[in-house]
Structures are given as C-alpha cells and as structure tokens.
Design a protein around this motif. Structure first.
Motif, PDB file in Angstrom:
ATOM      1  N   GLN A  22       0.822  -1.208   0.000  1.00 37.77           N
ATOM      2  CA  GLN A  22       0.000   0.000   0.000  1.00 37.77           C
ATOM      3  C   GLN A  22       0.860   1.263   0.000  1.00 37.77           C
ATOM      4  OE1 GLN A  22      -3.017   1.481  -1.033  1.00 37.77           O
ATOM      5  NE2 GLN A  22      -3.539  -0.530  -0.243  1.00 37.77           N
ATOM      6  N   LEU A  26       0.777   4.139  -2.926  1.00 38.30           N
ATOM      7  CA  LEU A  26       0.589   5.563  -2.626  1.00 38.30           C
ATOM      8  C   LEU A  26       1.754   6.393  -3.168  1.00 38.30           C
ATOM      9  CD1 LEU A  26      -0.751   5.275   1.023  1.00 38.30           C
ATOM     10  CD2 LEU A  26      -2.028   6.105  -0.965  1.00 38.30           C
ATOM     11  N   ARG A  27       2.984   5.902  -2.991  1.00 39.93           N
ATOM     12  CA  ARG A  27       4.151   6.640  -3.476  1.00 39.93           C
ATOM     13  C   ARG A  27       4.118   6.785  -4.989  1.00 39.93           C
ATOM     14  NH1 ARG A  27       8.748   5.044  -5.617  1.00 39.93           N
ATOM     15  NH2 ARG A  27       8.557   2.874  -4.968  1.00 39.93           N
ATOM     16  N   ASN A  30       1.649   9.241  -6.243  1.00 35.76           N
ATOM     17  CA  ASN A  30       2.130  10.618  -6.097  1.00 35.76           C
ATOM     18  C   ASN A  30       3.229  10.935  -7.105  1.00 35.76           C
ATOM     19  OD1 ASN A  30       0.421  11.128  -3.946  1.00 35.76           O
ATOM     20  ND2 ASN A  30       1.965  10.728  -2.390  1.00 35.76           N
ATOM     21  N   LEU A  70       3.817  10.795   2.622  1.00 34.28           N
ATOM     22  CA  LEU A  70       2.967  10.496   1.462  1.00 34.28           C
ATOM     23  C   LEU A  70       1.689  11.332   1.448  1.00 34.28           C
ATOM     24  CD1 LEU A  70       3.410   6.615   1.432  1.00 34.28           C
ATOM     25  CD2 LEU A  70       4.256   8.238  -0.285  1.00 34.28           C
ATOM     26  N   VAL A  72      -0.855  11.217   3.690  1.00 31.38           N
ATOM     27  CA  VAL A  72      -2.048  10.525   4.189  1.00 31.38           C
ATOM     28  C   VAL A  72      -1.951  10.416   5.705  1.00 31.38           C
ATOM     29  CG1 VAL A  72      -2.435   9.207   2.076  1.00 31.38           C
ATOM     30  CG2 VAL A  72      -1.075   8.199   3.890  1.00 31.38           C
ATOM     31  N   LEU A  77      -4.497   5.346   5.935  1.00 30.51           N
ATOM     32  CA  LEU A  77      -3.696   4.158   5.632  1.00 30.51           C
ATOM     33  C   LEU A  77      -4.336   2.908   6.214  1.00 30.51           C
ATOM     34  CD1 LEU A  77      -1.121   3.059   4.334  1.00 30.51           C
ATOM     35  CD2 LEU A  77       0.092   3.614   6.464  1.00 30.51           C
TER      36      LEU A  77
END
Length: 124
Positions: A22, A26-27, A30, A70, A72, A77
C-alpha cells in the motif's frame, strides 16, 4: 456446537506485506521516487524499499512518518489496509474446504465472514 479456531496464517497475508504494498501504491500514485519520499520521512531510500517489499516491519512511529511523507493520515492508511484485507477475506470466504474424516463421516470447514475464525461442523 461448532469448534472455532483462528484462521491459519498461510491463508492470510502478512501485515508488513500489505503495508509495504500500500505504501508503494501511494508513493507511485504521487509520482515520487523512493529517495524523495524517504527523505521527507527521515529514513534511507534502502530502508523504505525494504518496507515496501515487505522485508522490514517498521515501528508505529516509522509508519506515521512515511504516511505523513505520502500526505495521508494513519487513519487513511489503516482504512486502505482494512479494505485490502476485506477483499482477501471475501475471496477466502467464498471457498469451502471439506475432507473425509477417519470414520466415514463428512467434516466440513468453512471460513466465517465475521472475523478470523474457521467453523468446523461434523456430520455422520
């Protein structure tokens, strides 16, 4: 009355693997490189890579730092990870495992939707 016991670990993914996957998702969403996210989180790119690959189990402080890098929250998360686990659980719960016991009766094992339990029911 049915016998209840915990689901074998082999049926569930490891937390560190789900977390790492996860974090990588997310990285990449972005558009960031390991080094960029790692620098903002205050860790090395190598360590972040190991976390993303599920090789390291980071502390809660480290998870918070990476989540913050990130953009969040820990809640965000956690919800993402919970949804991923629920998806895995719904796949598992759709399968019923059965076997013959030694007395010729039928023993059926079915995964429960309401938690990490297996329910065994025996019939002659």
């Amino acid at each position: 009355m049915p016998i209840r016991f915990r689901t074998p670990a082999a049926l569930e993914p490891l937390w560190r693997q789900l977390l790492g996957h996860q974090l990588r998702v997310l990285r990449l969403a972005n558009g960031e490189k390991l080094a960029e996210t790692a620098a903002r989180a205050g860790i090395s790119a190598q360590y972040l890579s190991e976390i993303e690959r599920g090789l390291k189990e980071p502390s809660s402080e480290m998870i918070a730092a990476i989540a913050g890098a990130l953009g969040v929250t820990l809640l965000d998360l956690t919800v993402l990870l919970t949804n991923e686990l629920r998806g895995a659980r719904s796949l598992e719960s759709s399968h019923e495992l059965s076997r013959r016991d030694g007395t010729g009766g039928r023993a059926s094992t079915q995964l429960s939707d309401s938690g990490s339990t297996l329910v065994l029911a025996f019939a002659a």
